[in-house]
Scaffold this motif. Structure first.
Motif, PDB file in Angstrom:
ATOM      1  N   GLN A   1      -4.126   4.245   5.764  1.00 49.42           N
ATOM      2  CA  GLN A   1      -3.150   5.340   5.793  1.00 49.42           C
ATOM      3  C   GLN A   1      -3.231   6.157   7.079  1.00 49.42           C
ATOM      4  O   GLN A   1      -2.807   7.305   7.110  1.00 49.42           O
ATOM      5  CB  GLN A   1      -3.359   6.247   4.579  1.00 49.42           C
ATOM      6  CG  GLN A   1      -3.020   5.582   3.262  1.00 49.42           C
ATOM      7  CD  GLN A   1      -1.585   5.115   3.223  1.00 49.42           C
ATOM      8  OE1 GLN A   1      -0.681   5.805   3.681  1.00 49.42           O
ATOM      9  NE2 GLN A   1      -1.359   3.910   2.717  1.00 49.42           N
TER      10      GLN A   1
ATOM     11  N   ALA B   1       0.204   7.551   8.292  1.00 51.25           N
ATOM     12  CA  ALA B   1       0.775   8.573   7.406  1.00 51.25           C
ATOM     13  C   ALA B   1       0.043   9.897   7.603  1.00 51.25           C
ATOM     14  O   ALA B   1       0.662  10.956   7.701  1.00 51.25           O
ATOM     15  CB  ALA B   1       0.669   8.117   5.961  1.00 51.25           C
TER      16      ALA B   1
ATOM     17  N   GLN C   1      -3.303  -4.126   2.992  1.00 52.43           N
ATOM     18  CA  GLN C   1      -2.448  -4.431   1.841  1.00 52.43           C
ATOM     19  C   GLN C   1      -3.092  -5.488   0.941  1.00 52.43           C
ATOM     20  O   GLN C   1      -2.713  -5.639  -0.204  1.00 52.43           O
ATOM     21  CB  GLN C   1      -1.072  -4.965   2.276  1.00 52.43           C
ATOM     22  CG  GLN C   1      -0.400  -4.170   3.383  1.00 52.43           C
ATOM     23  CD  GLN C   1      -0.133  -2.754   2.966  1.00 52.43           C
ATOM     24  OE1 GLN C   1       0.345  -2.516   1.866  1.00 52.43           O
ATOM     25  NE2 GLN C   1      -0.483  -1.797   3.825  1.00 52.43           N
TER      26      GLN C   1
ATOM     27  N   GLU D   1      -0.665  13.226  -6.340  1.00 54.44           N
ATOM     28  CA  GLU D   1      -0.664  13.130  -4.872  1.00 54.44           C
ATOM     29  C   GLU D   1      -1.911  12.414  -4.386  1.00 54.44           C
ATOM     30  O   GLU D   1      -1.870  11.622  -3.447  1.00 54.44           O
ATOM     31  CB  GLU D   1      -0.580  14.521  -4.242  1.00 54.44           C
ATOM     32  CG  GLU D   1       0.801  15.133  -4.294  1.00 54.44           C
ATOM     33  CD  GLU D   1       0.796  16.630  -4.020  1.00 54.44           C
ATOM     34  OE1 GLU D   1       1.866  17.225  -4.077  1.00 54.44           O
ATOM     35  OE2 GLU D   1      -0.299  17.210  -3.794  1.00 54.44           O
TER      36      GLU D   1
ATOM     37  N   ALA E   1      -1.433   8.732  -5.121  1.00 53.09           N
ATOM     38  CA  ALA E   1      -0.356   8.145  -4.312  1.00 53.09           C
ATOM     39  C   ALA E   1      -0.736   8.037  -2.842  1.00 53.09           C
ATOM     40  O   ALA E   1      -0.078   7.332  -2.080  1.00 53.09           O
ATOM     41  CB  ALA E   1       0.910   8.974  -4.455  1.00 53.09           C
TER      42      ALA E   1
ATOM     43  N   ARG F   1      -0.694   4.623  -1.478  1.00 49.02           N
ATOM     44  CA  ARG F   1       0.602   3.989  -1.212  1.00 49.02           C
ATOM     45  C   ARG F   1       1.665   5.057  -1.415  1.00 49.02           C
ATOM     46  O   ARG F   1       2.174   5.240  -2.524  1.00 49.02           O
ATOM     47  CB  ARG F   1       0.833   2.817  -2.169  1.00 49.02           C
ATOM     48  CG  ARG F   1       2.148   2.074  -1.913  1.00 49.02           C
ATOM     49  CD  ARG F   1       2.118   0.655  -2.453  1.00 49.02           C
ATOM     50  NE  ARG F   1       2.077   0.579  -3.907  1.00 49.02           N
ATOM     51  CZ  ARG F   1       3.181   0.626  -4.680  1.00 49.02           C
ATOM     52  NH1 ARG F   1       4.373   0.733  -4.149  1.00 49.02           N
ATOM     53  NH2 ARG F   1       3.069   0.547  -5.985  1.00 49.02           N
ATOM     54  N   PRO F   2       1.997   5.769  -0.336  1.00 46.91           N
ATOM     55  CA  PRO F   2       2.889   6.930  -0.472  1.00 46.91           C
ATOM     56  C   PRO F   2       4.236   6.570  -1.081  1.00 46.91           C
ATOM     57  O   PRO F   2       4.910   7.435  -1.631  1.00 46.91           O
ATOM     58  CB  PRO F   2       3.054   7.416   0.970  1.00 46.91           C
ATOM     59  CG  PRO F   2       1.846   6.901   1.683  1.00 46.91           C
ATOM     60  CD  PRO F   2       1.499   5.603   1.033  1.00 46.91           C
ATOM     61  N   SER F   3       4.637   5.298  -1.013  1.00 44.75           N
ATOM     62  CA  SER F   3       5.947   4.925  -1.542  1.00 44.75           C
ATOM     63  C   SER F   3       5.925   4.701  -3.059  1.00 44.75           C
ATOM     64  O   SER F   3       6.962   4.410  -3.654  1.00 44.75           O
ATOM     65  CB  SER F   3       6.430   3.662  -0.840  1.00 44.75           C
ATOM     66  OG  SER F   3       5.534   2.605  -1.114  1.00 44.75           O
ATOM     67  N   ALA F   4       4.757   4.828  -3.676  1.00 40.84           N
ATOM     68  CA  ALA F   4       4.640   4.533  -5.111  1.00 40.84           C
ATOM     69  C   ALA F   4       5.528   5.452  -5.948  1.00 40.84           C
ATOM     70  O   ALA F   4       5.680   6.634  -5.628  1.00 40.84           O
ATOM     71  CB  ALA F   4       3.192   4.688  -5.551  1.00 40.84           C
ATOM     72  N   THR F   5       6.119   4.899  -7.009  1.00 37.91           N
ATOM     73  CA  THR F   5       6.949   5.721  -7.892  1.00 37.91           C
ATOM     74  C   THR F   5       6.053   6.452  -8.881  1.00 37.91           C
ATOM     75  O   THR F   5       4.878   6.115  -9.047  1.00 37.91           O
ATOM     76  CB  THR F   5       7.912   4.840  -8.701  1.00 37.91           C
ATOM     77  OG1 THR F   5       7.124   3.989  -9.547  1.00 37.91           O
ATOM     78  CG2 THR F   5       8.780   3.993  -7.784  1.00 37.91           C
TER      79      THR F   5
ATOM     80  N   ASP G   1       4.590   4.104 -11.340  1.00 37.15           N
ATOM     81  CA  ASP G   1       3.451   3.346 -10.796  1.00 37.15           C
ATOM     82  C   ASP G   1       2.175   4.178 -10.881  1.00 37.15           C
ATOM     83  O   ASP G   1       1.115   3.699 -11.291  1.00 37.15           O
ATOM     84  CB  ASP G   1       3.672   3.013  -9.309  1.00 37.15           C
ATOM     85  CG  ASP G   1       4.808   2.027  -9.099  1.00 37.15           C
ATOM     86  OD1 ASP G   1       5.172   1.337 -10.079  1.00 37.15           O
ATOM     87  OD2 ASP G   1       5.322   1.961  -7.957  1.00 37.15           O
TER      88      ASP G   1
END
Lengths: 640, 563
Positions: free
Chosen positions: A232, A235, B412, B430, B433, B436-440, B443
């Protein structure tokens, strides 16, 4: 960090002023021993103002001589000026020496006061957790506040002294010159106050944002391993850039306002100069001389020193013959030369006013430390004890927290070893801290040989009742110094003896420099096992009657576990001991075990009985046995 | 010298990224300072023509012009400074970005070594030093030199003789000043070191406050800090005193130009070679020149000091990345999870941590690596996850050398969970997540549940110092993160350290659940872990903590953890 941030944001002007005053009053005792030096510095500041005026005056007179064409007097003026420069610098050296000395002492005393307070403070979770924040308070905030006390205060004194000296000089010399210049001063002060008000909220916000960013960065540095582990980096960097930008916005807004302040002050100086040229010039053309006789009478009365130094007698005589207009032109010129220098102290004063809200924040943080409740001491001295330890109906809640121990009772006769077993968070650590009087129970009593701990002096309790914690905390220094920590007067032989007594001599002697090995900050250069052995040796050397031990053998690597376990057994031999035990081997050693859960004792008795009876202890141990791998590893190595 | 120049160049490269803005600011400020020089020249006319010539109208004109010059000068300086501090802010942010970016490319050992253990200081106060440099640094120095020269030229034009004699004493002043500054530099560096020591001392003492209190040694502990404190303050005072003395001497010599100008210029006025207005202008210019020289010395001093900071920052920037990305990487295929390392050699600083270690893990196999503290277990995991390129040897996934893949892509597929999970200020959701910041939200909720965190609400906020989470819960947050990434290979670093047995057992169950067919390597000291894996490996104990060369991997039968 975040807590202070919130605190800074709701820190209004009035509170800021009050806090600053309270801090100043509180620090008066720090300043008091330096009253002599401060007075000396103040005197020098005033003398410095007078010398500066003398320089102006001499230049003015010099131009007068030039206009008249008195060559001898001109060289005299040059010599006088050199003498004045020397005098000015002698004064400055004395001033600086005094101020440096005061600064040096103030820094030491303020920092020391904070350090002492932090060491004697009543422990609470907050104090233990936020050591980084305290460091900032002790060092950075203390220095900022100290600068305010010495430098800013002196600068304000300086400016005021200068302002008075200068105004008297100007008015005496000529109202025509004085008025335009003096008009600029209230203007500057007004501008300064106006801007200072507008600067304050921004200053505070900037401090808050700064703290937030430092806190943010601190956390990210802490998390570097995870950031890399999850890939990360990008980010987090983007996030950091956003935070930096956020800070920049606030910082730049503050800088812009500060810039406006200084630009306004700059224009004020030029307004003064323009007025001086115009009105001063007009007066001269109209035939009014700028230098009046009154001034010279005043000067002779006020400054006999300068008088002699300058040889003003001759000058006055020559002045009498001067052509009015030309001489006045000289005066005007001298003022024009010095106008910036004259107004600088006023500008500095204005800037100092702008800084006060910043200092108020520091003051608030220092007071937070100085206001921490100090651990109560005093009370009776605990006589030599047998070691009969009794806890009766003890309940406890941390200041402002919920009750974490409920009606706990246990007893250890002299020399008995009792154990406390329970899952993490059950209240074991809290109970241990109560036993050494780091805290006082909310209700119930803890007594040794019948003496209630609450009524005893803490130092006398702690020399006979010792807490050995699982973190095995060490200080940067040598192994020997760390072992000696509890008994600084112990000889080298005694240190070695204590280490031998717990069977750790070989391990310690095997370190790179033996007992003289440096352990590094918090013992970082040693392994966990080595650190624990040193902590145990430290306990052995201190030779207490009662030991409260938080055993953590499981975090030691398997190679050393046996040695640590043996050391614990030797340390406990012949003393009353309360052991927070995790290892089955140790549990079995004990005379009696108390199982604690959610702050309550749920089971107690001899370990063998409890294990066969199949209660909570048996359950806990079963999990552990189930987890042990292989049957050939021996009980000592089973992680309980 | 070469090093110093490099350090300064490095620091200045940041403001110079905004070259055009800096050029504009510099030009504007130069013009503004030139406006200052106009004032003595206007005074000259005011006295020569206005006062001595008796022309009130001209006086009015001059007064207006002085005011105008003042306003224009102030406005120009205002504008220039404003541009400059905006650039300075940007430069600081850029530097901080680069420094932090660099830290993300270093291992913990390198970070500590490169930053002298004070990564935060480097990122915070040292980075801010650049602001000072941009605001008052190289360009200011340049402007100051130009303006100083202009003043000198203006004074020389009005009367070269007076000017020349007056400025002679300034030459030795500047030379001596530079020498003194150089001398003081050493003390300055030492002082900084002492301050750092003090910081560490206070931090250590407070972190160990329990021990201090247990032994009733509050006085001794604070006494120890008093001593460091005294030493620091004494040295600081000593340095300031030395400087103050020098300054006084320099001031005396530097104060000579005004009397000299008055004397020589005054004689010239008497002889009719100069007018009073000329003299006033020359004296004013020389006084400004003196002030200017003083500022010049200050800027040079600032540059010297910033060099120290710059060198420390360069130290961080210069440290080699622990992973070097190849110019051409191939995209990563779906991995079966077969993992192999051969002849791994890793040096951290001057220490050899791994020396010829090899390991082979079949796809979907689980392996526990045992070994005492310092045997290199964590380093081995780092090499396996390519969080660090070994100094020798090779790591392959499915037989392909890991150096052929981009590190970002490896993350990954391969996750190495550190021993201590990082919890930052924010909600549980937070924190999960983060991996993987894109996680819903769904998820995240699923991952939290599977990692055994359902008892904590996802919206619960954690503070900066999370004492309210148990060690077990922290590990579970790490596992939830892993689930979000869903890697083919999972490496865990001592996950059950400092857990009580019950928590350990429950966590191991969760690990088994989370693993779900992935290749798993666990570095551990807890024998209990051995029961949950297919195979156990022991990384040899190193008898002497300073000699890691004996580190060697051996395999034992399942369930038998050798010592």
């Amino acid at each position: 960090m975040s807590e202070s941030t919130e605190a800074v944001e709701d820190f209004d002007d009035r509170t800021a002023r009050k806090t600053l005053w309270r801090a100043v009053r509180r620090s008066l005792p720090f300043l008091k021993p330096h009253a002599g030096l401060m007075t000396l510095a103040t005197t020098m500041a005033i003398l410095n103002s007078i010398t500066t005026i003398a320089v102006m005056y001499t230049v003015m007179a010099g131009i007068g001589h030039i206009v008249i064409g008195d060559l001898d007097a001109i060289s005299g003026t040059a010599v006088n000026l050199v003498a004045l420069v020397v005098l000015e610098n002698v004064i400055r050296i004395i001033y600086n020496s005094a101020i440096i000395k005061v600064n040096e002492r103030l820094t030491v005393t303020i920092r020391n006061a904070l350090v002492v307070r932090l060491h004697n403070v009543q422990l609470s979770g907050h104090v233990a957790q936020a050591s980084g924040e305290w460091v900032t308070k002790v060092l950075f905030e203390a220095d900022r506040f100290r600068r305010f006390l010495s430098k800013s205060v002196m600068e304000i004194v300086n400016s005021v002294a200068w302002f008075i000296a200068f105004a008297v000089f100007l008015l005496a010399l000529s109202p025509a010159v004085a008025l335009p210049t003096l008009i600029a001063i209230p203007l500057m002060v007004y501008v300064a106050i106006w801007w200072t008000r507008r600067l304050r909220p921004d200053t505070r916000q900037q401090r808050a944002e700064w703290d937030q960013m430092v806190g943010y960065l601190n956390q990210r540095i802490d998390g570097l391993a995870d950031i890399r582990a999850f890939g990360q980096e990008k980010a987090v960097l983007a996030d950091l850039d956003e935070k930096s930008e956020q800070y920049s916005v606030v910082h730049n807004r503050l800088s812009r306002k500060r810039l406006w302040l200084s630009s306004h002050l700059g224009v004020s100086v030029h307004i003064a100069l323009a007025l001086l040229i115009f009105f001063g010039g007009l007066q001269i053309i109209a035939g009014n001389q700028l230098g009046s006789g009154f001034f010279f009478q005043l000067a002779s009365g006020m400054m006999p020193m300068t008088w002699m130094l300058l040889g003003t007698n001759t000058m006055m005589a020559s002045m009498g013959m001067a052509q009015g207009a030309a001489l006045a032109a000289g005066t005007l010129a001298a003022f024009a030369l010095f106008v910036k220098r004259m107004l600088n102290p006023v500008r500095d004063l204005a800037h100092q006013l702008g800084e006060t809200s910043d200092v108020a924040v520091s003051a608030k943080r220092i007071l937070e430390v100085l206001d921490l409740p100090e651990e109560a001491d005093g009370g009776e001295t605990l006589p030599e004890v047998q070691g009969d330890l009794a806890v009766e109906h003890v309940s406890f809640a941390y200041p402002g927290g919920e009750e974490v121990l409920h009606d706990v009772s246990l007893h250890a006769s002299p020399g008995a070893h009792i154990g406390i077993v329970g899952t993490s968070g059950a209240g074991k650590s809290t109970l241990m801290q109560l036993l050494v009087r780091l805290y006082t129970p909310s209700s119930g009593t803890i007594s040794i040989d019948g003496h209630d701990l609450a009524g005893l002096s803490r130092s006398s309790v702690r020399t006979q009742v010792l807490l050995v914690t699982q973190e095995a905390q060490l200080f940067d220094g040598t192994v020997a110094e760390n072992i000696r920590f509890g008994r600084p007067d112990a000889t080298d032989e005694e240190v070695v003896e204590a280490t031998k007594a717990i069977g750790a001599d070989e391990v310690i002697a095997g370190l790179r420099d033996g007992y003289q090995t440096r352990v590094g900050e918090r013992g970082a250069r040693l392994s966990v096992g080595e650190r624990q052995l040193i902590a145990l040796a430290r306990g052995m050397l201190a030779d207490p009657r009662v030991i409260i031990l938080d055993e953590a053998v499981s975090s030691v690597d398997p190679a050393r576990q046996r040695i640590v376990l043996a050391a614990i057994r030797r340390l406990l031999a012949g003393r009353t001991a309360v052991v927070v035990a995790h290892w089955l081997a140790l549990v079995e050693d004990l005379d009696q075990v108390f199982v604690i859960e959610d702050g309550r004792i749920v089971e107690s008795g001899a370990p063998v009985e409890l294990l066969t009876a199949g209660g909570r202890l048996a359950e806990l141990c079963q999990v552990q046995e189930g987890q042990a791998t292989g049957d050939n590893t021996g009980r000592d190595n089973i992680n309980v | 010298m070469k090093e110093s120049l490099r350090a300064l160049r490095f620091i200045y490269s940041y403001p110079l990224r905004y070259r055009s803005a800096m050029t504009i600011a510099t030009t504007i400020m130069f013009l503004g300072l030139l406006g200052n020089i106009a004032i003595p020249l206007l005074m000259r006319v005011a006295i020569n023509v206005g006062v001595l010539g008796g022309d009130p109208q001209l006086l009015l004109v001059i007064a207006v012009l002085v005011l105008a010059a003042g306003v224009v000068t102030t406005a120009l300086l205002h504008l220039g400074k404003r541009i400059r501090f905006t650039v300075a802010s940007k430069a600081v942010n850029d530097l901080r970005h680069d420094l932090f970016g660099k830290l993300t490319h270093l291992g913990p050992g390198e970070t500590a070594e490169a930053s002298g253990g004070r990564a935060l200081t480097r990122l915070v106060s040292d980075a801010v030093a650049v602001r000072g440099l941009t605001n008052g640094g190289l360009l200011e120095l340049l402007i100051q030199i130009l303006v100083t020269l202009t003043m000198l030229v203006a004074a020389l034009v009005i009367d070269w003789r007076t000017t020349l004699f007056a400025v002679i004493p300034m030459v030795p002043v500047l030379a001596v000043n530079l020498t003194v500054q150089l001398q003081l530099q050493k003390s300055f560096v030492e002082l900084k070191g002492q301050f750092t020591k003090m910081l560490a001392g206070v931090g250590e003492s407070l972190a160990n406050i329990n021990v201090v209190k247990s032994f009733g040694r509050e006085n001794a502990a604070s006494g120890r800090l008093h001593k460091i404190n005294e030493e620091h303050s004494a040295r600081d005072g000593q340095m300031k005193r030395t400087y103050s003395r020098w300054e006084a001497i320099l001031n005396v010599v530097g104060g000579l130009p005004t009397p000299i100008a008055l004397w020589i210029g005054g004689t010239a006025v008497v002889n009719g070679r100069l007018t009073v207005g000329d003299l006033v202008a020359v004296v004013a210019l020389i006084m400004m020149f003196q002030m200017s020289m003083h500022m010049l010395a200050m800027h040079i001093n600032g540059a010297f000091r910033s060099k120290v900071t710059a060198q420390r920052l360069l130290n961080v920037i210069d440290t080699a990345d622990v992973v070097t990305e190849a110019a051409h990487t191939r995209s990563m295929p779906a991995l079966t999870g077969a993992l192999r390392a051969e002849g791994l050699i890793v040096d951290i600083g001057s220490k050899r941590v791994l020396d010829g270690v090899g390991i082979e893990v079949a796809a979907g196999e689980s392996v526990a690596v045992f070994g005492p503290t310092g045997s290199g277990k964590s380093t081995l995991l780092h090499a396996l996850a390519r969080l660090r390129d070994p100094d020798g040897g090779v790591v392959t996934y499915d037989g392909i050398d890991v150096r052929e893949f981009a590190p970002a892509e490896i993350r990954q597929h391969v996750v190495c969970l550190p021993q201590r999970q990082w919890i930052f200020e924010g909600t549980l959701a937070e924190n999960i997540a983060f991996a993987r910041p894109s996680a819903t939200d769904a998820d995240i909720a699923r991952a939290a549940e599977a990692a055994g965190l359902s008892h904590i609400p996802l919206t619960r906020r954690f503070g900066a110092s999370t004492m309210d989470l148990s060690a077990g819960e922290r590990q579970r947050i790490g596992l939830a993160r892993v689930l979000l990434v869903d890697p083919d290979i999972l490496l865990l670093d001592n996950p059950t350290a400092n857990l009580d047995a019950e928590t350990e057992a429950a966590l191991l169950d969760t690990i088994v659940r989370v693993r779900r067919g992935r290749t798993l390597v666990i570095a551990t000291q807890q024998l209990a872990v051995g029961r949950h894996v297919d195979r156990v490996i022991t990384l040899g104990a190193v008898p002497d903590a300073d000699d890691r060369s004996l580190a060697h991997a051996g395999t034992t039968e399942k369930g038998q953890a050798g010592e």
